[in-house]
Design a protein around this motif. Sequence first.
Motif, short mmCIF file in Angstrom:
data_model
loop_
_atom_site.label_atom_id
_atom_site.label_comp_id
_atom_site.label_asym_id
_atom_site.label_seq_id
_atom_site.Cartn_x
_atom_site.Cartn_y
_atom_site.Cartn_z
N GLU A 36 0.88 -1.34 -0.24
CA GLU A 36 -0.13 0.28 0.43
C GLU A 36 0.80 1.51 0.05
OE1 GLU A 36 -3.60 -0.46 1.62
OE2 GLU A 36 -2.69 -1.61 3.65
N SER A 37 2.13 1.01 0.77
CA SER A 37 2.35 2.40 0.66
C SER A 37 3.34 2.63 -0.79
CB SER A 37 4.26 2.44 1.67
OG SER A 37 4.51 1.02 1.34
N ILE A 38 3.52 1.80 -1.58
CA ILE A 38 4.25 2.42 -2.83
C ILE A 38 2.67 1.93 -3.98
CG2 ILE A 38 6.54 2.49 -2.14
CD1 ILE A 38 6.46 -0.90 -3.08
N ASN A 39 2.27 1.87 -4.14
CA ASN A 39 0.87 1.49 -4.80
C ASN A 39 1.05 0.78 -5.33
OD1 ASN A 39 -1.48 1.24 -5.68
ND2 ASN A 39 -1.76 2.83 -6.80
N GLN A 40 2.06 -0.71 -4.99
CA GLN A 40 2.54 -1.83 -6.20
C GLN A 40 1.85 -3.05 -5.55
OE1 GLN A 40 4.50 -1.74 -9.14
NE2 GLN A 40 4.05 0.50 -8.97
N LYS A 41 1.30 -4.27 -6.47
CA LYS A 41 1.32 -5.34 -6.98
C LYS A 41 2.42 -6.35 -6.97
CE LYS A 41 -3.28 -4.68 -8.56
NZ LYS A 41 -4.49 -5.13 -9.76
#
Length: 785
Positions: free
Chosen positions: A649-654
């Motif tokens: 969530e902190s870097i919005n990456q999957k």
Amino acid sequence: MQERVLRVLEYDKMKEQLLPHAGSSLGKQRVRSLKPSYSLEEVQKEQSRTAEAGKVLRLKGSAPLGGIRDIRASVKRAEIGGSLNASELNDIASMIYASRTFKTFVQQMVEDEIELNVLPELTEEIVPLTDLQREINQALDDDGRVLDSASAELRTIRQQIRSHESAVRSRLEGITRSASGRKMLSDAIVTIRNDRYVIPAKAEYRSHFGGIVHDQSASGQTLFIEPESVVQTNNQLREAKTKEAYEIERILQALSASVSGYTYELSSITDVMTEIDFMFAKALYARSIRASEPKLNENGKLQLKEARHPLIADEEIVPIDVSLGEDFTSLVITGPNTGGKTVTLKTVGLLTLMAQSGLQIPCMEGSEAAVFGSVFADIGDEQSIEQSLSTFSSHMTNIVSILENVRHDSLVLFDELGAGTDPTEGAALAISILDFVYSRGARTIATTHYSELKGYAYNREGVMNASVEFNVETLRPTYRLLIGVPGRSNAFAISERLGLSREVIDAAKAQISTETNKVENMITSLEESRKKAEQEMESAAAIRIEAEQLHQELQEEVSRWEAEKDRLLQSAQDKASGYVQQAREEADLIIGELREMQKNNPSIKEHQLIDAKKHLEEAEPEIAKPKPKPKKTKPSVDTLQPGDEVKVESINQKGHIVEKANDKEYTVQLGMMKMKVNKDNLLYISRPKQVETKPLTAVRGRSAHVKTELDLRGERYEDAMLQVEKYLDDAVLAGYHQVSIIHGKGTGALRKGVEALLKTHRNVAETRLGSQGEGGSGVTIAQLR
């Protein structure tokens, strides 16, 4: 039988290639005595030693192996009380120094946390005989001369010798410098005869000098005289030199006695250093032929990837893939002459013997070799005139011996099985021999021209056809081995290409039986299907790459669109909020003015002001807010599993869960990067329906499962770049300071791509091409930060 197999498979020629890599006569003797082992445990032991020496060479570049000497005979003579000469004692000191230096080298690597298993155990047996080495070095110089410091008595004697020599020369030089002396001497020099100082006097002045005549010239005109005035001093000099010889002999005897007290330790040092020199000779040879360590089994399974014959030059060899022992135990290879059938047999045979000798084999990483109980080979024409044997008889004599000794753990190689006799009988005999060997459970590779054997491989379980490819257009073999496809006759196609008339070719085809035509047509169909499948596979691979690129671009575009949408929405919200705030402030100002007016106009009631403010608030526009996205359920820490898709969530990456790092963190794979993420920062998305879980090897300091070299040969450019990125991260985590990227020479495109990537990589300090012993321009060496 064994010696013949080693000869026909050119095992001794391979050892000649290995020999120069040994640094000492002991290592060379070990190479000359090298033979294959037939014990899996012994082969694994030798392979691990070769691999460890190779690891040291990759990490350190070289090993200190200078000064190794063959001291076995000297130690044995000292043990029985013999006296060693200065040269033999110097060799012993050199061997002690070499062993101590190498032991210190290994200890330093262990302190640097380089994981070693074999070398620390071997060097543990080395006793550092520092006192004995110092005793020898203090007594002898590098040229084997006994030093004055060897004993106080020797120092005194040599001082006397120098004093007597000076006195004699002074007196004789006085004679040569005098006027009368120049007249009576043939030459004004001082020389030595019979180990005594003399002067060359003319014969007629013999009586003038007195003393002793030691020699004369050929003409008799010159006499070499020891004048009476120096006879006594010469006698004293001679006596002192005799004492010197006795003292030197006493010193050498004392040193030999010292050596005799350490014969067991010296013998142990010799054995250990011999084995170490041999280990590094094998590792250096492996590096020179670009070999790799094979996986080993005793189940008769061979899986050789891009195998190369070590005796054929790189520019001439065509790598082959060979498999045997899993889906099938017999392989029948057909194809034209000079097409590479015999080379294939010899490659499989020699690489098997090399693997069983503890040598790495010239194949790709991941190749697998079997440890056979015996290897048999019938290759080549060994017709014997003396024994009056024909080619067929010679082959059959050898085959009879093979059939008498073959077992379930044997590897049998037949070249042109059944050749040299009537084709019908030869083919029938070949089929019978193959059936017999197959029934014994042995692994077999046979080459043949007989079309009957093509059908044999189709009709027998556990037998597979193979062929060497031939290009009819160029009339040249490609030397590629095609497993699963029998070789077809190219006689008609070649003849037509060479200009033989169509009429003659059609007539020849009419002579061939219907069954033979069916087989040839079937083979032709198989070849066409294979080529079509290869083309479709290449096309599918290209489409897959293009689809992956498109997918990546679409993902990036969607991410950009989402970000832009959120930015515009936020901007609109901020703007609308500004208008509302401004309206509120104006309303409050108006209400304030109304209250002032109320003071002057009591008819304005308080409830009217309240109603007016309420109407203003009701008139405030509603700002449309984006519907919140449905959040994924975040399972507890115990329910997340390797393979689960999550969002950081902190870097919005999957990414995907790799493993649980600790109670609060998980290791997450994000593209080519791995990172540890707090569990509270993870949002669960999905879980694959079927996840194959494989045990992960924990990284312990210096990682044991990350190799110090990455082989990219045969890889596509894009895949290779991704592999390099991941490998560099793994190598840094493993703590390596230097790694090797093997990209081959080829067109140079892969090398340039690797160099460009390494120059911009954050963990790479500098790069260089490999040296002559490291693979040359086919390898790039990277120094890591």
